[in-house]
Structures are given as structure tokens and as C-alpha cells.
Design an enzyme around this catalytic site. Structure first.
Site, PDB file in Angstrom:
ATOM      1  N   SER A 144       1.569 -63.262 -13.850  1.00  0.00           N
ATOM      2  CA  SER A 144       0.112 -63.351 -13.762  1.00  0.00           C
ATOM      3  C   SER A 144      -0.447 -62.807 -12.454  1.00  0.00           C
ATOM      4  O   SER A 144       0.249 -62.684 -11.447  1.00  0.00           O
ATOM      5  CB  SER A 144      -0.326 -64.801 -13.937  1.00  0.00           C
ATOM      6  OG  SER A 144      -0.140 -65.234 -15.251  1.00  0.00           O
TER       7      SER A 144
ATOM      8  N   ASP B  65      -1.159 -67.061 -20.040  1.00  0.00           N
ATOM      9  CA  ASP B  65      -2.200 -67.067 -19.010  1.00  0.00           C
ATOM     10  C   ASP B  65      -3.218 -65.934 -19.145  1.00  0.00           C
ATOM     11  O   ASP B  65      -2.835 -64.769 -19.317  1.00  0.00           O
ATOM     12  CB  ASP B  65      -1.571 -66.913 -17.624  1.00  0.00           C
ATOM     13  CG  ASP B  65      -0.515 -67.945 -17.312  1.00  0.00           C
ATOM     14  OD1 ASP B  65      -0.172 -68.748 -18.192  1.00  0.00           O
ATOM     15  OD2 ASP B  65      -0.017 -67.935 -16.176  1.00  0.00           O
TER      16      ASP B  65
ATOM     17  N   GLU C  99       1.008 -73.370  -9.183  1.00  0.00           N
ATOM     18  CA  GLU C  99       0.830 -72.008  -9.659  1.00  0.00           C
ATOM     19  C   GLU C  99      -0.604 -71.775 -10.122  1.00  0.00           C
ATOM     20  O   GLU C  99      -1.405 -72.697 -10.222  1.00  0.00           O
ATOM     21  CB  GLU C  99       1.830 -71.672 -10.763  1.00  0.00           C
ATOM     22  CG  GLU C  99       1.728 -72.499 -12.013  1.00  0.00           C
ATOM     23  CD  GLU C  99       2.756 -72.079 -13.063  1.00  0.00           C
ATOM     24  OE1 GLU C  99       3.576 -71.183 -12.798  1.00  0.00           O
ATOM     25  OE2 GLU C  99       2.728 -72.649 -14.168  1.00  0.00           O
TER      26      GLU C  99
END
Length: 466
Positions: free
Chosen positions: A101, A41, A218
Site C-alpha cells: 500500500s 486496502d 500500519e
């Protein structure tokens, strides 16, 4: 309590792995990729004091998802990047199983990271802490610790804080799974970054009439664009359709009206953000010039990633190119970053059947009845007809053929090719298809179809990384 540092092992892995990765024929020439290990990510995408920062999930010790740090690049122009010191390592009890993240903001005069500390227990349970870290004068980061524990009513899958300031207050969206294992997006607010209050659920299963919306959402990102608000996120467990949401986990967008005071996001249906084989966990930022920019991970978790051939060379995955977002006539458009034209070599017209496969940009117009095929050295095939576009390739694990689709009338294509990736922008960004492919070199790009296509091409210079 701090855990033993693994920095010496990381430095050794980088020194040993970098030459091997850079020598790989599949290592990108103008996309960002890890010097070794696994990248996923994008995190903390922002611009501070005129300089762009892009952090990223990085395991520098192996090509797997076990040891998640935050890597860090910075740039003055989004083309020439500099490696910065590792921003975060999982070296505290509250993030011992990964610095997951998050986002970055300027707070009290310093670049501040908002991230998820992941903790797993021997019995298979887990918890998550939302944490802060602030930049030191030397460019390293000092952890400030957790500021938000796991909210009541949710499992340990609560992560990926995206933080912004609006009307004198701070807001944060978090991806979440409730105790009934239903995916949600949570909204929090605070007067500073230290004490957060849950406002409510703004999207997900059984919110705004959305049913069967998966077990976990998410990487949420909520932002204004023109006269609307957009929520981008990645639902896990979303039902596949005949020609949509075909990846293991998709990335989607929805548009609507956001009322910050009431904590309501009244949104429309889900739309696929990218129709290719590899696109996930996108993050946006607003540049100083007002543009809303997006970058994504050109990968998908739990797919064929562990069978990608670059793992044998000690690295895996890359970012997409940076994209500019625009809202036009009720549709989200993604356009290639305008600065990319600086990577172009001399424009070359072409009308033929074969081209040497190389990092390049192609641009051409299509008539309504056009039929066209492009074969990327036998590793990926693109078919264009009156119904739209289809990408096809064989699975890395089996010889089974897989397909991805974009449906609509394709009038113009811009195709950006790197050594093992392609990004296809349809109708000036109305649709995008991003995919990895792993050709043998030297390879050929082969055109087929009833009518020869005349197009313009530019070879692309390397994107410099210091």
C-alpha cells in the site's frame, strides 16, 4: 532486474472470472469491488486535474494475499467509475513479493505513486523498500525504483507511505515495527520525493505515554481537519476491550497538535473509527472543494475472510462508500458522501414490519426509549436500545454468535444497504458500523420492537463501472 511478466495470466483470469463475479447475487450494486480475485486496502486516493483516482490492493490471480498489484479506478463524480490499466505489478526484485500500500501525489507535473516494495527471503526474513512510480502519457506507470531503504532499528515491517506537501516540503508517515516488536508511526521529510530524512516516531507504543499499543502499526494517515490534526492508523496487537477493538485488527483515530518542524504529534486517546465487523486500512484525501474524503476496505485481515462464500465465485471483498469527515465539538464525524443522493430513486414512506431486501437507503429518527430490531434475512441482526447499537451474526467458520457494539444515545440512523453489506451512520455520523453479510435471495428485512418505526427509504441505483 525485471521479473517475468504475469500480465497474460492476469488478463486470462479477468476474462474468465468477470462474468462469474458479476452474476453473483452477493456482488455489490453500488460499492466498488474487484472483477475477480481479492481486493483489500484503498491506495493512492487523490484528485488530479479535477478527476478522482482510487487505486487498490488487488490480487487478480486468486482470492488470497499472495500476489499484490495496484488496481486503478478513476471518476469524475465519485459515482461513475472507469477501470484503468493495472498501475503496478510485483515484477522487480525490490517489490517481488508485492507492491504494498501507499499514496499518490502530483510531482513534477505527473501523478506519482509512493508505495512499499515487499521482499521476502527463504530464511523467513524480509525487507521493505519505499518506491516511486510516475504516470506515462498513456495512463500506465513507469517505476522509478526505491527511494528509501529499511531504516535502522526497525524490522522488515515498515510500509504504507502516506505522502503530502506542507510549507514547501514533502512529508511522509510510515507504519512500522521496531526491533523490539513494538508498533510505531514514523515521520520523514524531504525537499523532493527522492531523498528522505527520518524525523522521528510520532505515535505508537511508548510514544505520548501510550503503553501496550500493539506490535505493528500500519496504514497511517496524518492530516489537518478544522482546528486540529488527526492521525488514522491500524494498530495490530491492540488489546481487546469488553465492547471495543473487537476485530482482529481495528482502525483507530486520535486527535492532537502536529508540529512539523519538531516532528511532534501531541495526541489524545485512541478512538475506534468504525464499530462494525468489517472496516480496515482507510485512506483520506482532500478534494479540490476542500472536503476531506475517506474510503476504507470493508474487510479485516486474518479474520473469517477465507470463509466468505463469494470466493467460490472467484472474488472477495469490497470498498466502503466514500465518506466526508468533519470535526465538531471534539468529535470526528463521518457522513455519507453527499453525491450519493444522486443514486436515490423516489422517496417512499414506510411503517411496517417487513421489506424486500434490496440495495437501498433507510433514514429514521429514534426517541430516547426506543427499542428496535432489524433482521437482515437471517444473516445479520441489529439491536437498538437506550444503551446504543449491537450488531450480531454467526461466524462463517463456526455457528458461534459474534457481536459488535456502539455505545451512546442513538437519535437518528441512516442505513445504506447493498447486496451483501450494510453501513449504519449514527447521529449524522457520530458513529458508524460497517459489516458484510451473505443472505439468501430473495430475502426480507424484518423490523421488530415495541413501537412501530416510521422511516423513509430510497432504492439505490447501480454505481456505474465502465
Amino acid at each position: 532486474m525485471s521479473l517475468p511478466s504475469r500480465l497474460p495470466a492476469i488478463l486470462q483470469a479477468v476474462m474468465q472470472g468477470q462474468p462469474q463475479a458479476l452474476a453473483d447475487s452477493h456482488y455489490p450494486q453500488w460499492h466498488l469491488a474487484p472483477v475477480n480475485g481479492l481486493l483489500n486496502d484503498p491506495n493512492g486516493f487523490c484528485q488530479v486535474a479535477g478527476r478522482y483516482h482510487l487505486f487498490y490492493q488487488w490480487n487478480p490471480l486468486a482470492c488470497d494475499h499472495t500476489y499484490k498489484c495496484w488496481g486503478h479506478w478513476s471518476s469524475a463524480d465519485l459515482l461513475h467509475w472507469r477501470h484503468e490499466p493495472i498501475a503496478l505489478m510485483p515484477d522487480e526484485e525490490y517489490d517481488r513479493n508485492g507492491c504494498y500500500s501507499g499514496s499518490a501525489v502530483e510531482f513534477e507535473g505527473a501523478l506519482t505513486l509512493c508505495y512499499t516494495g515487499n521482499v521476502k527471503f527463504p530464511d523467513g526474513g524480509r525487507t521493505a523498500w519505499q518506491c516511486l512510480a510516475t504516470e506515462n502519457a498513456d495512463g500506465t506507470f513507469r517505476k522509478l525504483g526505491p527511494v528509501l531503504p529499511l531504516p535502522e532499528g526497525y524490522t522488515g515491517h515498515v510500509r504504507d507511505p502516506k505522502v503530502w506537501r506542507q510549507d514547501g516540503r514533502w512529508y511522509m508517515v510510515l507504519g512500522a515495527q521496531d526491533v523490539q516488536q513494538r508498533g510505531k508511526v514514523l515521520l520523514f521529510t524531504a525537499s523532493d520525493l527522492r531523498e528522505w530524512r527520518l524525523v522521528g516516531e510520532i505515535a505508537g507504543h511508548d510514544v505520548n505515554g501510550l503503553a501496550n499499543a500493539g506490535y505493528m502499526w500500519e496504514c497511517p494517515d496524518l492530516f489537518p481537519l478544522a482546528d486540529t490534526h488527526l492521525l488514522i492508523c491500524c494498530p495490530q496487537g491492540l488489546a481487546r476491550e469488553a465492547q471495543r477493538f473487537l476485530n482482529t485488527y481495528p482502525a483507530v483515530w486520535m486527535a492532537g497538535r502536529f508540529d512539523a518542524e519538531r516532528g511532534i504529534f501531541d495526541h489524545g486517546p485512541l478512538h475506534e473509527l468504525d464499530s462494525g465487523f468489517e472496516f480496515y486500512a482507510p485512506q483520506t484525501m482532500q478534494a479540490d472543494d476542500g472536503r476531506r474524503l475517506l474510503v476504507g476496505w470493508m474487510g479485516v485481515p486474518d479474520g473469517d475472510e477465507m470463509h466468505q462464500p463469494t470466493r467460490a465465485q472467484g472474488w472477495i471483498h469490497q470498498m466502503t462508500c466514500v465518506r466526508e469527515l468533519e470535526w465538531q465539538a471534539g468529535t470526528l464525524y463521518q457522513r455519507p458522501l453527499r453525491e450519493l443522493v444522486a443514486l436515490r430513486g423516489e422517496a417512499q414512506g414506510w411503517c411496517g414490519q417487513t421489506l424486500p431486501l434490496a440495495p437501498m437507503e433507510l433514514a429514521f429518527d429514534l426517541s430516547p426509549d426506543s427499542t428496535l430490531g432489524l433482521d437482515f434475512a437471517g444473516a445479520l441482526q441489529l439491536t437498538v436500545n437506550r444503551d446504543g447499537l449491537r450488531l450480531s451474526r454467526r461466524g462463517l467458520q463456526t455457528a458461534e454468535m459474534h457481536h459488535r457494539y456502539w455505545r451512546g444515545e442513538a437519535r437518528r440512523l441512516r442505513i445504506f444497504i447493498d447486496r451483501s453489506s450494510v453501513e449504519i451512520f449514527i447521529n449524522d455520523g457520530e458513529g458508524v458500523m460497517s459489516s458484510r453479510f451473505f443472505p439468501g435471495y430473495p430475502g426480507q428485512l424484518i423490523f421488530s420492537g415495541a413501537t412501530p418505526v416510521a422511516f423513509c427509504r430510497w432504492l439505490l441505483r447501480p454505481c456505474m463501472v465502465e
